[in-house]
Scaffold this motif. Structure first.
Motif, PDB file in Angstrom:
ATOM      1  N   GLN A 179      77.179  28.047-112.828  1.00 25.82           N
ATOM      2  CA  GLN A 179      77.087  29.067-111.496  1.00 25.82           C
ATOM      3  C   GLN A 179      75.690  29.186-110.961  1.00 25.82           C
ATOM      4  O   GLN A 179      74.671  28.910-111.763  1.00 25.82           O
ATOM      5  N   LEU A 180      75.741  29.412-109.733  1.00 31.01           N
ATOM      6  CA  LEU A 180      74.491  29.737-109.127  1.00 31.01           C
ATOM      7  C   LEU A 180      74.197  31.397-108.991  1.00 31.01           C
ATOM      8  O   LEU A 180      74.850  31.971-108.534  1.00 31.01           O
ATOM      9  N   ASN A 181      73.029  31.617-109.814  1.00 33.93           N
ATOM     10  CA  ASN A 181      72.796  32.823-110.293  1.00 33.93           C
ATOM     11  C   ASN A 181      71.159  33.122-109.749  1.00 33.93           C
ATOM     12  O   ASN A 181      70.266  32.716-110.483  1.00 33.93           O
ATOM     13  N   GLN A 182      70.996  33.881-108.729  1.00 30.88           N
ATOM     14  CA  GLN A 182      69.632  34.362-108.080  1.00 30.88           C
ATOM     15  C   GLN A 182      68.878  32.845-107.927  1.00 30.88           C
ATOM     16  O   GLN A 182      67.690  32.580-108.530  1.00 30.88           O
ATOM     17  N   GLN A 183      69.661  31.809-107.244  1.00 32.13           N
ATOM     18  CA  GLN A 183      68.870  30.554-106.684  1.00 32.13           C
ATOM     19  C   GLN A 183      68.580  29.559-107.772  1.00 32.13           C
ATOM     20  O   GLN A 183      68.139  28.630-107.892  1.00 32.13           O
ATOM     21  N   ALA A 184      69.152  29.859-109.033  1.00 29.02           N
ATOM     22  CA  ALA A 184      69.036  29.119-110.301  1.00 29.02           C
ATOM     23  C   ALA A 184      70.373  28.822-110.827  1.00 29.02           C
ATOM     24  O   ALA A 184      71.218  29.446-111.030  1.00 29.02           O
ATOM     25  N   LEU A 185      70.507  27.472-111.163  1.00 26.11           N
ATOM     26  CA  LEU A 185      71.901  26.755-111.599  1.00 26.11           C
ATOM     27  C   LEU A 185      71.822  27.241-113.158  1.00 26.11           C
ATOM     28  O   LEU A 185      71.057  26.609-113.801  1.00 26.11           O
ATOM     29  N   GLU A 186      72.955  27.625-113.607  1.00 24.02           N
ATOM     30  CA  GLU A 186      73.168  28.128-115.164  1.00 24.02           C
ATOM     31  C   GLU A 186      74.338  27.741-115.722  1.00 24.02           C
ATOM     32  O   GLU A 186      75.467  27.693-114.774  1.00 24.02           O
ATOM     33  N   LEU A 187      74.423  27.109-116.930  1.00 22.06           N
ATOM     34  CA  LEU A 187      75.777  26.571-117.658  1.00 22.06           C
ATOM     35  C   LEU A 187      76.058  28.082-118.487  1.00 22.06           C
ATOM     36  O   LEU A 187      75.369  28.295-119.483  1.00 22.06           O
ATOM     37  N   LEU A 188      77.404  28.302-118.319  1.00 20.96           N
ATOM     38  CA  LEU A 188      77.957  29.324-119.033  1.00 20.96           C
ATOM     39  C   LEU A 188      79.308  28.721-120.123  1.00 20.96           C
ATOM     40  O   LEU A 188      79.885  27.786-119.572  1.00 20.96           O
ATOM     41  N   LYS A 189      79.177  29.088-121.333  1.00 23.48           N
ATOM     42  CA  LYS A 189      80.152  28.762-122.179  1.00 23.48           C
ATOM     43  C   LYS A 189      81.249  29.920-121.856  1.00 23.48           C
ATOM     44  O   LYS A 189      81.027  30.966-122.704  1.00 23.48           O
ATOM     45  N   LEU A 190      82.263  29.894-121.474  1.00 26.86           N
ATOM     46  CA  LEU A 190      83.105  31.063-121.210  1.00 26.86           C
ATOM     47  C   LEU A 190      83.789  31.847-122.199  1.00 26.86           C
ATOM     48  O   LEU A 190      83.972  32.919-122.241  1.00 26.86           O
ATOM     49  N   ASP A 191      84.016  30.899-123.412  1.00 23.85           N
ATOM     50  CA  ASP A 191      84.488  31.797-124.372  1.00 23.85           C
ATOM     51  C   ASP A 191      83.483  32.527-125.499  1.00 23.85           C
ATOM     52  O   ASP A 191      83.802  33.098-126.472  1.00 23.85           O
ATOM     53  N   GLU A 192      82.146  32.146-125.134  1.00 26.72           N
ATOM     54  CA  GLU A 192      81.072  32.742-125.707  1.00 26.72           C
ATOM     55  C   GLU A 192      79.916  33.532-124.670  1.00 26.72           C
ATOM     56  O   GLU A 192      78.793  33.227-124.713  1.00 26.72           O
ATOM     57  N   PRO A 193      80.660  34.593-124.074  1.00 27.86           N
ATOM     58  CA  PRO A 193      79.831  35.177-122.810  1.00 27.86           C
ATOM     59  C   PRO A 193      78.454  35.613-123.332  1.00 27.86           C
ATOM     60  O   PRO A 193      77.406  35.830-122.459  1.00 27.86           O
ATOM     61  N   LYS A 194      78.338  36.099-124.537  1.00 25.95           N
ATOM     62  CA  LYS A 194      77.177  36.706-125.122  1.00 25.95           C
ATOM     63  C   LYS A 194      75.826  35.756-125.329  1.00 25.95           C
ATOM     64  O   LYS A 194      74.742  36.076-125.443  1.00 25.95           O
ATOM     65  N   LEU A 195      76.452  34.456-125.172  1.00 25.70           N
ATOM     66  CA  LEU A 195      75.082  33.629-125.150  1.00 25.70           C
ATOM     67  C   LEU A 195      74.326  33.516-123.965  1.00 25.70           C
ATOM     68  O   LEU A 195      73.230  33.270-123.985  1.00 25.70           O
ATOM     69  N   GLY A 196      75.151  33.991-122.949  1.00 31.71           N
ATOM     70  CA  GLY A 196      74.156  33.950-121.590  1.00 31.71           C
ATOM     71  C   GLY A 196      74.231  32.548-121.006  1.00 31.71           C
ATOM     72  O   GLY A 196      74.915  31.462-121.498  1.00 31.71           O
ATOM     73  N   GLY A 197      73.516  32.386-119.912  1.00 30.52           N
ATOM     74  CA  GLY A 197      73.756  31.067-119.321  1.00 30.52           C
ATOM     75  C   GLY A 197      72.177  30.284-119.678  1.00 30.52           C
ATOM     76  O   GLY A 197      71.194  30.596-120.188  1.00 30.52           O
ATOM     77  N   VAL A 198      72.639  28.896-119.717  1.00 29.83           N
ATOM     78  CA  VAL A 198      71.437  28.036-120.034  1.00 29.83           C
ATOM     79  C   VAL A 198      71.078  27.178-118.800  1.00 29.83           C
ATOM     80  O   VAL A 198      71.720  26.863-117.932  1.00 29.83           O
ATOM     81  N   LYS A 199      69.600  27.291-118.522  1.00 25.18           N
ATOM     82  CA  LYS A 199      69.147  26.751-117.316  1.00 25.18           C
ATOM     83  C   LYS A 199      68.008  26.258-117.541  1.00 25.18           C
ATOM     84  O   LYS A 199      67.420  26.364-118.733  1.00 25.18           O
ATOM     85  N   VAL A 200      67.608  25.404-116.279  1.00 30.63           N
ATOM     86  CA  VAL A 200      66.144  24.613-116.743  1.00 30.63           C
ATOM     87  C   VAL A 200      65.127  25.415-115.921  1.00 30.63           C
ATOM     88  O   VAL A 200      65.355  25.720-114.761  1.00 30.63           O
ATOM     89  N   ASP A 201      64.204  25.939-116.478  1.00 34.04           N
ATOM     90  CA  ASP A 201      62.862  26.832-116.196  1.00 34.04           C
ATOM     91  C   ASP A 201      61.774  26.115-116.530  1.00 34.04           C
ATOM     92  O   ASP A 201      61.303  26.485-117.540  1.00 34.04           O
ATOM     93  N   PHE A 202      61.216  25.550-115.604  1.00 30.68           N
ATOM     94  CA  PHE A 202      59.492  25.085-115.745  1.00 30.68           C
ATOM     95  C   PHE A 202      58.727  25.961-115.219  1.00 30.68           C
ATOM     96  O   PHE A 202      57.443  25.753-115.474  1.00 30.68           O
TER      97      PHE A 202
END
Length: 266
Positions: A51-74
């Motif tokens: 999902q694109l969230n505030q201009q950053a692409l992040e990966l969500l594991k839908l059955d573990e929403p508490k993990l939050g999104g994984v994104k690349v942030d340099f």
């Protein structure tokens, strides 16, 4: 990426203003586009969401929403702290790569992942080619690099990073001559799953272990001009059970260094 996984991942936006960008991402990485991220809840076959969230692409594991999104942030967070306070060329990774005597190698990071080590090396002046075979991971990495290029603080570093979406095992020999090949294949964690940081939990459930990692060493040794560096957990055997020339040991990991020829003194 298997057809099974393609069917269980989709691209979505959090804000409709990003719909066109999401469509471009879905087309580039050959993934389904579902529009609003809220629609994912109505599609039980989906396991992951880009999902694109505030201009950053992040990966969500839908059955573990508490993990939050994984994104690349340099730009911010742990990567920024390491860039500012990590120790520069005194870091173990810099020593392993051979950053000394004014030598700044062209590095192929053949298992790029989220690109953190590649960013460190680029920050130390190296030209870094990043090769990543998994489309989802490559999509996150591509997004992170492009966002970093727009940030004045790290744009110079990001411009030294070139992403190639391809399998290293099959395509490493197509790369231009590089000075050093860096390998950090995914290895099973000993800790219980709850103790493994969220990125590893998400990625291990998405892509599994690098069961063919041993096949990386031979083409890496054939390609590298000076050395191959392999990052391994401290408890793991050497890659392909081939003893390295030397190792740099850390608390939880080590760098196995396979020397082909001496680093030139500049």
């Amino acid at each position: 990426m298997t057809e099974y996984l393609y069917k269980h991942i989709a691209v979505a936006y959090c804000d409709a203003i990003n719909s066109d960008q999401c469509k471009r991402i879905a087309k580039k990485w050959q993934l389904d586009y579902i529009g609003d991220a809220a629609a994912a809840n109505k599609q039980p076959q989906l396991q992951f969401l880009l999902q694109l969230n505030q201009q950053a692409l992040e990966l969500l594991k839908l059955d573990e929403p508490k993990l939050g999104g994984v994104k690349v942030d340099f730009v911010e967070g742990a990567v920024a702290h390491r860039r500012k306070f990590g120790g520069g060329r005194g870091q173990d990774i810099a020593k392993a790569i051979g950053l000394k005597h004014g030598f700044t190698p062209h590095v192929l990071d053949a298992t790029a992942g989220l690109g953190r080590d590649a960013f460190v090396l680029a920050g130390l002046g190296c030209q870094v080619t990043l090769m990543e075979r998994m489309p989802i991971v490559a999509a996150l990495l591509d997004d992170g690099i492009e966002r970093a290029k727009l940030n004045s603080e790290v744009s110079e570093i990001a411009n030294r990073m070139t992403l190639v979406h391809a399998s290293s095992i099959k395509n490493m020999n197509l790369a231009q001559q590089v000075d050093v090949v860096y390998l950090d294949p995914m290895y099973p964690h000993r800790e219980k799953s709850a103790a493994v940081k969220k990125e590893m939990r998400v990625f291990q459930s998405l892509v599994g272990e690098d069961l063919d990692a041993d096949a990386l060493l031979e083409p890496a040794l054939a390609l590298a001009k000076y050395r191959v560096v392999v990052k391994r957990p401290s408890y793991a055997p050497p890659l392909n059970n081939i003893k390295p020339s030397t190792s740099i040991k850390m608390k939880k990991n080590r760098f196995d260094v396979y020397v082909k020829r001496a680093i030139p003194k500049v």
